[in-house]
Design a protein around this motif. Structure first.
Motif, PDB file in Angstrom:
ATOM      1  N   CYS A   1       3.907  -6.107   3.138  1.00  0.00           N
ATOM      2  CA  CYS A   1       3.937  -7.297   3.925  1.00  0.00           C
ATOM      3  C   CYS A   1       3.774  -8.441   2.961  1.00  0.00           C
ATOM      4  O   CYS A   1       3.079  -8.506   2.079  1.00  0.00           O
ATOM      5  CB  CYS A   1       2.468  -7.135   4.533  1.00  0.00           C
ATOM      6  SG  CYS A   1       2.476  -9.025   5.853  1.00  0.00           S
TER       7      CYS A   1
ATOM      8  N   ASP B   1      -0.040   0.230  -5.151  1.00  0.00           N
ATOM      9  CA  ASP B   1      -0.728  -0.684  -4.139  1.00  0.00           C
ATOM     10  C   ASP B   1      -0.963  -2.209  -5.065  1.00  0.00           C
ATOM     11  O   ASP B   1      -1.164  -2.115  -6.221  1.00  0.00           O
ATOM     12  CB  ASP B   1      -2.207  -0.092  -4.334  1.00  0.00           C
ATOM     13  CG  ASP B   1      -2.115   1.275  -3.521  1.00  0.00           C
ATOM     14  OD1 ASP B   1      -1.222   1.493  -2.646  1.00  0.00           O
ATOM     15  OD2 ASP B   1      -2.959   2.148  -3.671  1.00  0.00           O
TER      16      ASP B   1
ATOM     17  N   ARG C   1       0.687  -1.172  -0.012  1.00  0.00           N
ATOM     18  CA  ARG C   1       0.045  -0.016  -0.077  1.00  0.00           C
ATOM     19  C   ARG C   1       0.825   1.165   0.087  1.00  0.00           C
ATOM     20  O   ARG C   1       1.855   1.339   0.842  1.00  0.00           O
ATOM     21  CB  ARG C   1      -0.897   0.145   1.202  1.00  0.00           C
ATOM     22  CG  ARG C   1      -1.998  -0.819   1.211  1.00  0.00           C
ATOM     23  CD  ARG C   1      -3.009  -0.710   0.059  1.00  0.00           C
ATOM     24  NE  ARG C   1      -4.124  -1.737   0.271  1.00  0.00           N
ATOM     25  CZ  ARG C   1      -3.929  -2.932  -0.589  1.00  0.00           C
ATOM     26  NH1 ARG C   1      -2.990  -2.861  -1.258  1.00  0.00           N
ATOM     27  NH2 ARG C   1      -5.144  -3.544  -0.641  1.00  0.00           N
TER      28      ARG C   1
ATOM     29  N   GLY D   1       5.473   3.742   2.484  1.00  0.00           N
ATOM     30  CA  GLY D   1       4.205   2.868   2.195  1.00  0.00           C
ATOM     31  C   GLY D   1       4.367   1.681   3.196  1.00  0.00           C
ATOM     32  O   GLY D   1       5.187   1.477   3.983  1.00  0.00           O
ATOM     33  N   GLU D   2       3.485   0.837   2.925  1.00  0.00           N
ATOM     34  CA  GLU D   2       3.283  -0.682   3.656  1.00  0.00           C
ATOM     35  C   GLU D   2       3.617  -1.660   2.858  1.00  0.00           C
ATOM     36  O   GLU D   2       3.219  -1.653   2.046  1.00  0.00           O
ATOM     37  CB  GLU D   2       2.059  -0.718   4.136  1.00  0.00           C
ATOM     38  CG  GLU D   2       1.676   0.637   5.290  1.00  0.00           C
ATOM     39  CD  GLU D   2       0.323   0.341   5.822  1.00  0.00           C
ATOM     40  OE1 GLU D   2      -0.604  -0.757   5.491  1.00  0.00           O
ATOM     41  OE2 GLU D   2      -0.326   1.239   6.552  1.00  0.00           O
TER      42      GLU D   2
ATOM     43  N   ASP E   1       7.325  -8.160   7.414  1.00  0.00           N
ATOM     44  CA  ASP E   1       7.831  -7.117   6.779  1.00  0.00           C
ATOM     45  C   ASP E   1       9.247  -7.274   6.417  1.00  0.00           C
ATOM     46  O   ASP E   1      10.174  -7.614   7.172  1.00  0.00           O
ATOM     47  CB  ASP E   1       7.976  -6.055   8.061  1.00  0.00           C
ATOM     48  CG  ASP E   1       8.392  -4.719   7.500  1.00  0.00           C
ATOM     49  OD1 ASP E   1       8.861  -4.387   6.305  1.00  0.00           O
ATOM     50  OD2 ASP E   1       7.855  -3.513   8.132  1.00  0.00           O
TER      51      ASP E   1
END
Length: 299
Positions: free
Chosen positions: A74, A36, A20, A71-72, A79
């Protein structure tokens, strides 16, 4: 392209990959700019884009070779920035550049890569023999890789990256520059991984390969995903309608204008008929990313 559900190898309900707002910049240039993306467990996602779209940078962040700026992210519930060692143990990477040693035999290469991934003793022996058979290299297993054809090296490259039965495999242009027989053998290898429930991210400029192998397709441009879905979904969203006028085709850049154009023609006494052709992946890709040549690759 397969549309059948595939089994997963994890009980987790979370996607294998979730990104994201992912950002990576090199100086003032953003190679990845707010990306994304979700990849479900057990699916094969085709990741497409022109040169400089940010695909390679994205893959490097996914496998913890490159830190994100924002941003993220996973991957397999981890992570990459905080759990790089644990993540790499569960990943397989098949790079575009051959990552095998020419002075070693295929068997020696595979034993080396298997040992690096923690395989030992009988488990290593069995994995190496399975990989040699799957790649069609058993009869040449003890020959130096530098004597192999390009297709043989590519097949070895694939099994070297997947020897340890990873949960997620990143395949970067695995069929580039090879003969049809080796290409089909690599298809078989990919099909085998999919049948085992392995999650795959497959990048290629060979759009036919992506149509053949992938459950869904994500198209990148400008460092972000500009379209994502199954081939049928992309066709439904991006097909161009064609107005047929007395046997001649009138192609419109914007499909939404087709009905208006037909009405104008009919009002002028010109017979017009609308049809919706099956749009192929190349037409969708060029429609989204343009036809201008791009020779630049970002890091």
């Amino acid at each position: 392209m397969s549309t059948d559900p595939v089994p997963t190898r994890s009980g987790s309900a979370a996607p294998a990959l979730r990104a994201r707002g992912l950002v990576k910049a090199f100086g003032e240039r953003r190679a990845v700019d707010g990306l994304d993306l979700d990849v479900q467990r057990g699916e094969c996602l085709g990741l497409l884009g022109p040169n400089g779209a940010g695909k390679s940078t994205t893959l490097r962040m996914l496998c913890a070779r490159l830190a994100r700026d924002a941003g993220e992210l996973c991957v397999l519930d981890l992570d990459p920035a905080a759990d790089s060692d644990r993540l790499r143990a569960r990943l397989g990477v098949v790079p575009q550049e051959l990552a095998v040693y020419g002075e070693l035999s295929a068997r020696e290469n595979l034993r080396l890569f298997g040992a690096l991934h923690g395989l030992r003793a009988a488990a290593l022996d069995a994995a190496v023999e399975r990989a040699l058979a799957a790649a069609g290299l058993a009869e040449r297993a003890n020959d130096r890789v530098k004597t192999y054809s390009g297709g043989m090296k590519r097949r070895l490259n694939v099994v070297a990256g997947t020897l340890h039965s990873p949960e997620l495999v990143l395949l970067d242009e695995p069929t580039v520059g090879i003969d049809p027989q080796s290409r089909n053998r690599i298809f078989d290898l990919v099909d085998g991984l999919r049948a085992a429930g392995t999650t795959l991210i497959y990048t290629s400029h060979a759009l036919g390969d992506v149509e053949r192998l992938c459950d869904r397709i994500a198209i990148m441009d400008g460092g972000r995903v500009v379209a994502c879905g199954t081939l049928r979904e992309l066709q439904a969203r991006h097909r161009a309608r064609v107005g047929t006028v007395d046997g001649s085709d009138l192609r419109l850049a914007d499909a939404r204008q087709a009905a208006t154009a037909a009405g104008i023609l009919q009002a002028a006494g010109i017979r017009a008929q609308l049809v919706e052709p099956e749009t192929d992946l190349e037409e969708i890709f060029l429609g989204l990313t343009g036809r201008t040549l791009r020779d630049e690759e970002l890091a």
